[in-house]
Design a protein around this motif. Structure first.
Motif, short mmCIF file in Angstrom:
data_model
loop_
_atom_site.label_atom_id
_atom_site.label_comp_id
_atom_site.label_asym_id
_atom_site.label_seq_id
_atom_site.Cartn_x
_atom_site.Cartn_y
_atom_site.Cartn_z
N UNK A 38 -5.27 -0.39 5.89
CA UNK A 38 -5.96 0.89 5.83
C UNK A 38 -5.04 1.99 5.30
N UNK A 39 -3.75 1.89 5.60
CA UNK A 39 -2.82 2.92 5.12
C UNK A 39 -2.77 2.94 3.60
N UNK A 40 -2.97 1.80 2.95
CA UNK A 40 -3.01 1.77 1.49
C UNK A 40 -4.34 2.33 0.98
N UNK A 41 -5.43 1.97 1.64
CA UNK A 41 -6.75 2.46 1.23
C UNK A 41 -6.79 3.98 1.28
N UNK A 42 -6.14 4.56 2.28
CA UNK A 42 -6.16 6.02 2.44
C UNK A 42 -5.43 6.75 1.32
N UNK A 43 -4.53 6.07 0.62
CA UNK A 43 -3.79 6.72 -0.47
C UNK A 43 -4.68 7.05 -1.66
N UNK A 44 -5.78 6.33 -1.80
CA UNK A 44 -6.61 6.49 -2.99
C UNK A 44 -8.07 6.80 -2.68
N UNK A 45 -8.38 7.09 -1.42
CA UNK A 45 -9.78 7.37 -1.11
C UNK A 45 -9.88 8.34 0.06
#
Length: 775
Positions: free
Chosen positions: A449-456
């Motif tokens: 989720x921490x990666x998803x939050x970087x682009x959305x």
């Protein structure tokens, strides 16, 4: 939890603390393991290995995730059973750190191992090149170092070291098995003394000890500065040394000083410590001994004491003032700028340790990501060395080192005014040795989720929860409040999420990346409501939670919960109301409401009854399942692993277990998608419960516990309320009890208990001390 076909059975040779712990973790993963050691007793030739298993079954924290896992460990001895390694795909050597003994063992292993079997050593001090001297080409190509951290069940780091002759495909198979099946985050280390984590970690501890002695500060002050403000576990440095064992320090020092080159910076700070030598000689080896830098003085009523570093005498422990302001909240630039001893001590540690780490790349690892990962997982640092440098600024660290006449590592010069990490186009990137930035690449199959939050951005959110699109038609519901506590905002967002998912998506996963899935309802909010007698608001929260959880249960799409860490009270109840659960192996699940004078109020009673009445191990009839749930819930039982949660009924037999934390979201998403085709919500359950007679039987059991001093007077009141719910209230054995009936009974009992001053005292005590009140 079965592993890749390449590893179906493992042998561990050496049943000491590390070897036995490695064997236990293999068994935790559902893989048979052969544990061998020397013969010490001719009349009981397997006593060493068998004794290690027996000891682990009594150890707390437990090396085994369940007692069933211990049955996968076959014990034996090297003299009689070495031929059995022919059945093993991976042989792990974990004997004492003596090269001559390892060489002798490898000669015996080579005579029996299958040609395709991997052999590894758990050494942390002997170079790989020395280990394989004199061995055949086939042995050398199948050999590697797999350095586990203690305790192997709980420490996620595995350092893998290979040589020029190591078979690449074999190493990848072992690394993949360690990752997916054993739950380890694999870091590739170079064949250098101490590898990554112990090389930097030992330097860090030595620098911190030296500075405390030199500056004349107390151990309490040292731990207050070098603990939380630096993102280090709350033990600080002296508390950590007590935890791992003071007697380990001279051993680590000797190991590194004897293998590192003479010009290595560690050689300059490794120095004799007469106080430590005296403590070890007197049996003060830390928590495993009579005490360490801290001790409990039992002659003074278990008074906590700390050692005076200047005199070596114990004195009552003092509460060091916490580091205030920005410096205490992770602003390292502010921390090292503090006046007096505090700033001097912080810089003495950080300046030395961070510059040392920067000087070791690429000697110990190919990039900074491996170094940061190793320190975070091997020493439980919140941030790795290069992430810590970014908090100060590489240029500022370099400037201060130069001003003090100390060498500036090339990597700091390369960074200049730039940071070691950045986010670019929604990707986290790190600074490479070539001076360019490169994407941080996750292992295949890892979704965070921490990666998803970087682009959305979240689809919807409020103060306590958020909804994220994680791809392929699946949405993640994330708790975001303190301790991921559950409140009215969480329930409100569930209400908004269901129609959104129904309209535009396929499935929902309840998941977050906090230390704990959820510690349950927001007790602070509840206590405030209790203090102002806002009974209507409390009942509204109870009813709202029941409505939200049942809306998830009967939603027209699959709902999969994915816990890690604590899932207690309401956190457990959301699992119980999900279509399926994909749990991290280290999930600690339970309905703990009775401990604070309450009962489960969000449907947990009915869901547990439904599970246990379907359990084929129980006799038929209403009473066995009621008694089982009563026993579990009234004692606030918490499963200490996902495997144990299946034994208590908190998880179904069909629920999944993910060994590696970073693979949890991906596994949960896959489970949700697998349920989509042909999905239909479950039918509401109906129960036949034992009624008044069953309630009397349960209350008699509690009276027995009270007579033996195992339950307090108020435990009897709380258990009585629970017994009333589980037995069906006013209903009789011939009556059908609906799910709605049980929810109404839960609400009624909850509201009766919450008005009782004894419950209010329990809630307040739990909030203030974190410990239950036995009133």
């Amino acid at each position: 939890m079965s592993g890749p076909a390449s590893v179906k059975k493992v042998c561990v040779i050496g049943a000491g603390t590390m070897g036995a712990g490695i064997a236990a973790q293999v068994a935790n993963a559902g893989i048979p393991v052969l544990l061998l050691d020397i013969v010490r007793d001719p009349d009981d030739r397997n006593a060493v290995a068998a004794g290690a298993v027996a000891k682990m079954l009594k150890t707390d924290p437990a090396p085994f995730m369940s007692k069933a896992a211990a049955k996968l460990v076959e014990t034996g001895n090297i003299e009689d059973d070495l031929a059995k390694i022919a059945d093993c795909d991976w042989i792990v050597e974990a004997i004492v750190e003596r090269l001559d003994l390892k060489h002798g063992l490898y000669e015996k292993i080579e005579a029996h191992r299958r040609p395709d079997a991997a052999v590894s050593s758990n050494t942390s001090t002997i170079p790989l090149g020395q280990l394989i001297e004199g061995r055949s080409e086939g042995f050398r190509s199948h050999f590697l170092i797999t350095h586990f951290f203690n305790p192997p069940r709980y420490m996620r780091l595995l350092e893998i070291v290979t040589g020029a002759e190591s078979d690449t495909a074999l190493v990848e198979r072992i690394a993949d098995f360690a990752d997916r099946t054993l739950g380890k985050s694999v870091v590739r280390a170079k064949d250098t003394p101490g590898f990554i984590a112990n090389r930097i970690g030992t330097f860090w501890i030595q620098a911190a000890l030296n500075a405390a002695f030199d500056l004349g500060i107390t151990v309490e002050q040292a731990d207050a500065i070098a603990g939380k403000p630096m993102g280090v576990p709350k033990t600080g440095v002296f508390g950590l040394v007590d935890l791992v064992g003071i007697d380990l320090m001279p051993y680590l020092q000797k190991s590194l000083t004897s293998t590192l080159p003479a010009d290595d910076p560690y050689q300059a700070i490794a120095r004799p410590a007469p106080l430590i030598d005296r403590m070890i000689a007197d049996g003060y080896t830390g928590r495993k001994g009579k005490g360490g830098f801290y001790r409990l003085n039992r002659d003074a009523g278990k008074r906590k004491e700390a050692i005076d570093l200047s005199t070596g005498d114990y004195r009552p422990a003092i509460k060091a003032p916490s580091v205030s302001g920005a410096a205490g909240k992770g602003d390292l630039a502010a921390l090292i700028a503090l006046p007096g001893d505090a700033g001097a001590y912080a810089w003495a540690i950080l300046g030395a340790t961070l510059s040392y780490a920067a000087s070791l790349v690429p000697e110990i690892a190919d990039d900074i990501v491996g170094v940061d990962t190793a320190m975070k997982l091997g020493y439980n640092w919140k941030f790795g060395p290069f992430e810590l440098i970014d908090k100060i600024g590489a240029a500022k660290v370099a400037e201060r080192l130069a001003a003090e006449g100390r060498p500036v590592p090339a990597l700091l010069t390369l960074a200049g005014d730039r940071s070691f990490y950045r986010v670019e186009n929604g990707k986290r990137q790190y600074l490479g040795l070539d001076g360019d930035y490169h994407d941080v690449v996750r292992p295949e199959g890892v979704l965070l989720l921490e990666d998803i939050k970087l682009s959305s951005q979240p689809l919807i959110k409020n103060g306590s929860a958020a909804l994220w699109d994680i791809g392929d038609g699946v949405v993640a519901f994330e708790f975001t409040g303190k301790m991921n506590a559950l409140d009215g905002d969480v329930m409100a967002l569930i209400g908004k999420a269901i129609p959104l998912v129904q309209e535009k998506y396929k499935a929902l996963v309840v998941y977050n990346e906090g230390s704990n899935f959820s510690a349950g309802a927001n007790l602070g909010l509840a206590l405030f409501a209790l203090n102002i007698a806002a009974w209507g608001e409390i009942e509204k929260l109870v009813a709202g939670g029941q409505e939200a959880y049942k809306a998830l249960k009967y939603a027209p799409f699959p709902v999969v919960s994915a816990p890690s860490g604590m899932a207690l009270g309401g956190g457990c109840e959301i699992l119980l109301n999900s279509d399926a659960v994909q749990a991290h192996a280290e999930s600690y699940i339970g309905l703990v409401e009775c401990g604070v004078g309450l009962i489960p109020g969000w449907g947990g009673c009915g869901e547990m009854l439904d599970r246990w009445r379907q359990n084929p191990a129980l006799p038929k009839g209403p009473m066995p399942s009621v008694a089982k749930v009563f026993e579990t819930v009234s004692t606030a039982t918490v499963a200490k692993s996902a495997a144990e949660a299946k034994e208590y009924g908190f998880l179904r037999p069909s629920d999944g277990i993910t060994m590696n934390r970073v693979r949890l979201l991906s596994d949960a998403k896959a489970k949700a998608l697998a349920l989509v085709e042909g999905y239909a919500p479950p039918a509401p359950p109906e129960f036949r419960l034992p009624g008044a007679g069953g309630k009397v039987a349960l209350e008699l059991a509690v009276e027995g516990f009270q007579a033996r001093g195992l339950a307090t007077s108020y435990d009897g009141v709380v258990s009585g309320a629970l017994a009333d719910v589980l037995s069906g209230g006013e209903k009789d054995l011939i009556d059908i009890v609906s799910e709605a009936d049980l929810l109404a009974l839960e609400r009624k009992a909850f509201m009766q208990l919450v008005r009782d001053p004894r419950t209010q005292a329990r809630v307040e005590q739990m909030l203030v001390t974190g410990k239950p009140l036995r009133n």
